[in-house]
Enzyme design. Structure first.
Site, mmCIF file in Angstrom:
data_model
loop_
_atom_site.group_PDB
_atom_site.id
_atom_site.type_symbol
_atom_site.label_atom_id
_atom_site.label_comp_id
_atom_site.label_asym_id
_atom_site.label_seq_id
_atom_site.Cartn_x
_atom_site.Cartn_y
_atom_site.Cartn_z
ATOM 1 N N ASP A 1 35.969 42.495 32.365
ATOM 2 C CA ASP A 1 36.919 41.545 32.957
ATOM 3 C C ASP A 1 38.310 42.178 33.032
ATOM 4 O O ASP A 1 39.010 42.028 34.042
ATOM 5 C CB ASP A 1 36.986 40.245 32.161
ATOM 6 C CG ASP A 1 38.091 39.337 32.705
ATOM 7 O OD1 ASP A 1 38.021 38.997 33.899
ATOM 8 O OD2 ASP A 1 39.046 39.023 31.966
ATOM 9 N N HIS B 1 40.613 26.944 26.827
ATOM 10 C CA HIS B 1 41.298 27.889 27.712
ATOM 11 C C HIS B 1 41.984 27.111 28.828
ATOM 12 O O HIS B 1 41.492 26.077 29.266
ATOM 13 C CB HIS B 1 40.254 28.838 28.317
ATOM 14 C CG HIS B 1 40.842 29.909 29.178
ATOM 15 N ND1 HIS B 1 41.391 31.057 28.651
ATOM 16 C CD2 HIS B 1 40.964 30.025 30.517
ATOM 17 C CE1 HIS B 1 41.824 31.818 29.639
ATOM 18 N NE2 HIS B 1 41.583 31.213 30.781
ATOM 19 N N SER C 1 35.683 35.508 35.506
ATOM 20 C CA SER C 1 36.734 36.077 34.677
ATOM 21 C C SER C 1 37.015 35.174 33.470
ATOM 22 O O SER C 1 37.026 35.613 32.318
ATOM 23 C CB SER C 1 37.995 36.253 35.531
ATOM 24 O OG SER C 1 39.099 36.556 34.730
ATOM 25 N N ARG D 1 41.774 43.365 40.753
ATOM 26 C CA ARG D 1 41.961 42.189 41.620
ATOM 27 C C ARG D 1 43.448 41.946 41.863
ATOM 28 O O ARG D 1 43.865 41.596 42.961
ATOM 29 C CB ARG D 1 41.307 40.949 40.988
ATOM 30 C CG ARG D 1 39.789 40.970 41.096
ATOM 31 C CD ARG D 1 39.157 39.895 40.228
ATOM 32 N NE ARG D 1 39.579 38.566 40.590
ATOM 33 C CZ ARG D 1 39.682 37.540 39.734
ATOM 34 N NH1 ARG D 1 39.388 37.717 38.458
ATOM 35 N NH2 ARG D 1 40.079 36.366 40.143
ATOM 36 N N LYS E 1 35.101 35.840 29.191
ATOM 37 C CA LYS E 1 35.860 35.984 27.939
ATOM 38 C C LYS E 1 35.420 34.919 26.928
ATOM 39 O O LYS E 1 35.326 35.175 25.737
ATOM 40 C CB LYS E 1 37.360 35.834 28.217
ATOM 41 C CG LYS E 1 37.917 37.005 29.026
ATOM 42 C CD LYS E 1 39.384 36.821 29.342
ATOM 43 C CE LYS E 1 39.631 35.886 30.492
ATOM 44 N NZ LYS E 1 40.435 36.348 31.590
HETATM 45 N N1 URA Z 1 42.787 33.496 34.574
HETATM 46 C C1 URA Z 1 41.798 34.388 34.256
HETATM 47 O O1 URA Z 1 41.512 34.642 33.080
HETATM 48 N N2 URA Z 1 41.146 34.976 35.269
HETATM 49 C C2 URA Z 1 41.400 34.736 36.576
HETATM 50 O O2 URA Z 1 40.746 35.309 37.422
HETATM 51 C C3 URA Z 1 42.436 33.813 36.893
HETATM 52 C C4 URA Z 1 43.111 33.201 35.866
#
Ligand code: URA
Length: 443
Positions: free
Chosen positions: A166, A87, A188, A173, A192
């Site tokens: 999330d 990621h 966050s 947010r 995932k």
């Molecule tokens: N990417 C994400 O998946 N979450 C965040 O809070 C910031 C960047």
């Protein structure tokens, strides 16, 4: 889980007065927000309290775990081989996954990559891939698992069933200016990845003007937080902090970046910064390989270079594309630019405002999906230019030329350059921590 509304509102107030929330409070809060037992306004009070007081590592781990367990969760113990997910926190010209995923798979790990779409000034991996005619990233969880097992790699949309908490919290947010918190970003990103189930995770924290994290100290704090929490939740985690002061690929724009990635995979590009970061990320993905313990980073790099040189990585990319239903041969060629921007003075490129350019390209692409829109930078920070030399080619929207003229700064002296990879952190799982269990059954 039965949720006592008063317990949740008490938890919010406790955070507002600077107390540390317990595991039970955080699980209740996440579930209550997902179920609509607490309102957006109430949850926002908690988010603002987190912005003010922060989250401890314990709190971040409990929050991550609760968010990961808010929907379906995948597991990979029935997939032979070492399964890795990757990621990036996102930035302009970030085409790394298109290269690193098939490259690492070509060198022996199984890559189960869950991906997102464009966000703010940054394009998404899925949007880049979908410039390949016929390609779909909308896989069922079962289809995702089969493809990873059979082809060695897949890049799938993170569906609504994975970490739904999330998705809901992230939207809030965005609306409430509570993105910029190390604890909330950690939860966050990792929720995932934990829900995606891969035991090995590589995170590329982008740092600099073109990334969400502009400041190196904050990027490093985020990297440590992700490594600590991932380890506590039973994962092998490698976090790289990589430079994003300027766009990483030589292009900005999904279709152009796809071509940049193909240039690396096909061996036409042997020297770009994009290639360097993709190799570093792929090396991190291989470093989790529990097979040959004696293999060092230099040996892994040699294997990766060989897979690029002999076409193995490109063939793996083609196999992945075809498993996704895409036709690599039908990818549109880039063609001639609509305009070329030339330097008006001589000197060194000191600054490229990739953020402004990224935002403009993402907006243009949203208005005209499927078209080739973007900027191919012919010079990068540190390059010398003479008057009349091309700075950038413009595709799809000649209006971008004006923006490029304002976004590039040329100065008489050479600027100081940062290395592409700024920090590397490795974390192994804590034996006593459990991988979180799903509230809902696996599919
Ligand atoms: N990417 C994400 O998946 N979450 C965040 O809070 C910031 C960047």
């Amino acid at each position: 889980m039965t949720i006592e509304r008063t317990a949740v509102t008490d938890a919010i107030e406790r955070k507002r007065s600077g107390h540390v929330n317990t595991r039970q409070e955080l699980e209740g809060l996440v579930q209550a927000y997902l179920d609509g037992v607490v309102s957006d306004a109430e949850f926002t009070r908690w988010l603002h309290a987190v912005m003010e007081h922060g989250l401890t590592t314990d709190e971040t781990a409990f929050l991550t775990q609760a968010m990961a367990a808010s929907g379906a969760q995948l597991h990979w113990h029935d997939t032979p081989g070492v399964v890795v997910d990757k990621h990036s926190t996102g930035g302009v010209g970030d085409a790394v996954s298109l290269i690193a995923v098939p490259l690492a798979a070509a060198c022996g790990v199984k890559v189960a990559k869950l991906s997102g779409r464009a966000l703010g000034h940054t394009g998404g991996t899925l949007d880049k891939l979908e410039h390949i005619p016929g390609l779909s990233t909308d896989l069922t969880m079962a289809g995702f698992k089969t493809q990873v097992a059979e082809v060695g790699c897949a890049i799938a949309q993170a569906t609504a069933e994975l970490a739904p908490a999330d998705k809901k919290i992230y939207h809030l947010r965005h609306r409430t200016g509570t993105i910029d918190s190390v604890g909330l970003i950690t939860a966050s990103v990792l929720s995932k990845k934990i829900a995606g189930g891969a035991p090995h995770i590589v995170i590329d924290v982008k740092c600099g003007h073109c990334a969400f994290m502009r400041d190196e100290a904050r990027a490093l704090a985020l990297a440590h937080s992700i490594a600590d929490v991932g380890r506590r939740l039973g994962r092998f985690v490698t976090v790289l902090v990589t430079d994003m002061e300027e766009p990483l690929a030589r292009s900005i724009g999904n279709a152009l970046e796809l071509h940049d990635a193909l240039d690396v995979l096909a061996g036409r590009d042997r020297s770009s910064r994009l290639r360097g970061v993709a190799l570093a990320v792929a090396e991190a993905m291989l470093s989790v390989h529990v097979g040959d313990e004696r293999e060092g980073a230099a040996d892994r790099m040699q294997r990766l270079e060989a897979a690029l040189a002999d076409g193995t990585a490109l063939r793996r990319f083609a196999a992945m594309v075809s498993a996704h239903g895409g036709d690599l041969k039908a990818v549109a060629t880039v063609g001639s630019p609509a305009a070329t921007v030339e330097a008006s003075t001589s000197g060194f490129v000191a600054w490229i405002d990739g953020r402004v350019l990224g935002e403009a390209v993402v907006k243009g692409e949203a208005k005209r999906p499927g078209e080739i829109i973007g900027i191919r930078l012919r010079k990068r920070i540190g390059d010398h230019v003479n008057p009349g030399e091309p700075l950038a080619d413009i595709y799809g929207d000649a209006m971008l030329a004006e923006l490029v003229r304002g976004a590039v700064t040329i100065q008489p002296t050479a600027p100081k350059l940062r290395p592409a990879v700024l920090h590397r952190i490795h974390a192994r799982p804590d034996q006593h921590e459990q991988v979180p269990q799903a509230h809902k059954p696996d599919r």
